[in-house]
Motif scaffolding. Structure first.
Motif, PDB file in Angstrom:
ATOM      1  N   GLU A 119      48.718 -28.891  -4.455  1.00 29.49           N
ATOM      2  CA  GLU A 119      49.401 -29.727  -4.236  1.00 29.49           C
ATOM      3  C   GLU A 119      49.363 -31.385  -5.065  1.00 29.49           C
ATOM      4  OE1 GLU A 119      50.869 -31.266   0.224  1.00 29.49           O
ATOM      5  OE2 GLU A 119      50.039 -29.354  -0.297  1.00 29.49           O
ATOM      6  N   PHE A 120      50.292 -32.150  -5.396  1.00 25.78           N
ATOM      7  CA  PHE A 120      50.334 -33.460  -6.506  1.00 25.78           C
ATOM      8  C   PHE A 120      51.361 -33.755  -6.223  1.00 25.78           C
ATOM      9  CE2 PHE A 120      49.231 -30.361  -9.720  1.00 25.78           C
ATOM     10  CZ  PHE A 120      49.690 -30.952 -10.351  1.00 25.78           C
ATOM     11  N   ILE A 132      45.925 -40.201  -9.375  1.00 28.15           N
ATOM     12  CA  ILE A 132      46.801 -38.615  -8.921  1.00 28.15           C
ATOM     13  C   ILE A 132      47.657 -39.239  -7.705  1.00 28.15           C
ATOM     14  CG2 ILE A 132      47.401 -35.979  -8.958  1.00 28.15           C
ATOM     15  CD1 ILE A 132      44.856 -35.882 -10.639  1.00 28.15           C
ATOM     16  N   GLU A 133      48.923 -38.874  -7.101  1.00 24.51           N
ATOM     17  CA  GLU A 133      49.027 -39.254  -5.505  1.00 24.51           C
ATOM     18  C   GLU A 133      49.356 -38.055  -4.856  1.00 24.51           C
ATOM     19  OE1 GLU A 133      53.664 -40.049  -3.784  1.00 24.51           O
ATOM     20  OE2 GLU A 133      53.083 -40.678  -5.462  1.00 24.51           O
ATOM     21  N   VAL A 134      47.924 -37.696  -4.411  1.00 22.60           N
ATOM     22  CA  VAL A 134      48.070 -36.908  -3.360  1.00 22.60           C
ATOM     23  C   VAL A 134      48.127 -37.204  -1.450  1.00 22.60           C
ATOM     24  CG1 VAL A 134      46.502 -35.831  -4.879  1.00 22.60           C
ATOM     25  CG2 VAL A 134      45.758 -37.103  -2.882  1.00 22.60           C
ATOM     26  N   SER A 135      48.332 -36.093  -1.099  1.00 21.91           N
ATOM     27  CA  SER A 135      49.133 -36.017   0.291  1.00 21.91           C
ATOM     28  C   SER A 135      47.433 -36.035   1.359  1.00 21.91           C
ATOM     29  CB  SER A 135      49.521 -34.298   1.141  1.00 21.91           C
ATOM     30  OG  SER A 135      49.444 -34.356   2.005  1.00 21.91           O
ATOM     31  N   MET A 138      46.547 -32.035   2.760  1.00 24.64           N
ATOM     32  CA  MET A 138      47.459 -31.284   2.017  1.00 24.64           C
ATOM     33  C   MET A 138      47.557 -29.059   2.586  1.00 24.64           C
ATOM     34  SD  MET A 138      45.568 -31.821  -1.521  1.00 24.64           S
ATOM     35  CE  MET A 138      43.534 -33.237  -1.343  1.00 24.64           C
ATOM     36  N   LEU A 142      44.288 -28.924  -3.729  1.00 20.92           N
ATOM     37  CA  LEU A 142      44.011 -29.066  -5.645  1.00 20.92           C
ATOM     38  C   LEU A 142      42.886 -28.845  -6.302  1.00 20.92           C
ATOM     39  CD1 LEU A 142      44.925 -31.821  -7.208  1.00 20.92           C
ATOM     40  CD2 LEU A 142      43.731 -33.203  -6.212  1.00 20.92           C
ATOM     41  N   VAL A 165      39.356 -30.328  -3.181  1.00 24.75           N
ATOM     42  CA  VAL A 165      39.168 -31.090  -1.705  1.00 24.75           C
ATOM     43  C   VAL A 165      38.090 -29.948  -0.773  1.00 24.75           C
ATOM     44  CG1 VAL A 165      41.084 -31.624  -2.119  1.00 24.75           C
ATOM     45  CG2 VAL A 165      41.167 -29.479  -1.218  1.00 24.75           C
ATOM     46  N   ASP A 191      40.613 -41.351  -0.811  1.00 27.64           N
ATOM     47  CA  ASP A 191      42.932 -41.017  -0.825  1.00 27.64           C
ATOM     48  C   ASP A 191      43.585 -40.795  -2.411  1.00 27.64           C
ATOM     49  OD1 ASP A 191      42.619 -43.765  -1.231  1.00 27.64           O
ATOM     50  OD2 ASP A 191      44.020 -44.024   0.298  1.00 27.64           O
TER      51      ASP A 191
END
Length: 260
Positions: A119-120, A132-135, A138, A142, A165, A191
């Protein structure tokens, strides 16, 4: 120039030579031979010579990528090749499943290959040091792996993907029976993760809990980047008809990547 040469060739017709005096025939034959020698020299001068065993820099080699992981891989996988000297992306390909052909076309040079799954969000044309943009929390882990290669001929490279993660499950019991909402906020978390594997940032994440039949409040499993120091701070929020209560707790161990 080509047209001019072809026009000259028409003069060297055998029938034309028969009607000319011998001295002019002889001169034209010499000119014709000189013309063909000149053309041969021009052709050879314009053709690059690649010695046997050398790599032609104008060509691209096929870098076939094999991706592996100790855990289940969450497709799709994004594969990138970054130039080591500049950090710029040279090639990329997306693999929707394990049946897709994982091949990157690369010119001669040094590259860092990066494989990403999970998830990214990524830019269309990222650089090696981009984040890399991540929540913050998640639902899918990742996964990332990398390899440094020198592209000089067709080759196969194996990349092992690891979870970047920590997997987290929260369960709180002995909560007041009249509680209507319960949540947990985790602090001191990274983050950001760049394509070269560097972690950065400092953020928090709030996770809502759901009351189960046994009276405990639980979360669904979620995934977070590791903590940016040697401990994790948790804040518990409980809402009852009387208002909101807050409780703080420090877990004196860091969250580590690739651990439950």
């Amino acid at each position: 120039m080509n047209e001019y040469f072809f026009n000259l060739k028409g003069l060297f017709n055998e029938n034309n030579l028969l009607s000319l005096p011998i001295s002019r025939k002889h001169n034209l034959i010499i000119m014709e031979r000189f013309f063909y020698v000149l053309v041969s020299i021009l052709i050879c001068a314009c053709t690059p010579i690649v010695e046997e065993g050398e790599f032609d820099d104008r060509k691209q080699c096929e870098m076939r990528i094999l991706t592996r992981s100790v855990a289940e891989i969450n497709y799709p996988i994004m594969l990138y090749a970054f130039e080591v000297s500049t950090g710029k992306m040279a090639s990329s390909v997306m693999l929707a499943s394990d049946t897709d052909d994982a091949v990157l076309l690369l010119s001669k040079g040094n590259y860092q290959l990066v494989a990403l799954a999970g998830e990214f969000v990524v830019d269309d044309i990222p650089t090696l040091d981009d984040v890399i943009e991540v929540s913050s929390s998640m639902t899918v882990p990742l996964q990332m792996g990398s390899a440094t290669v020198y592209a000089s001929q067709n080759a196969t490279v194996s990349i092992m993907l690891y979870n970047q993660v920590a997997a987290i499950d929260v369960m709180l019991c002995d909560i007041p029976t009249d509680a209507t909402e319960v949540s947990v906020t985790l602090s001191m978390l990274y983050d950001g993760l760049s394509y070269d594997g560097t972690l950065s940032g400092n953020s928090t994440a709030t996770i809502p809990l759901i009351k189960s039949d046994d009276g405990c409040w639980k979360s669904n499993r979620f995934y977070m980047l590791p903590t940016c120091n040697d401990q994790l701070t948790l804040s518990i929020s409980i809402v009852t008809p009387d208002g909101m209560s807050m409780y703080a707790y420090s877990h004196r161990k860091p969250l580590l990547a690739n651990t439950p």
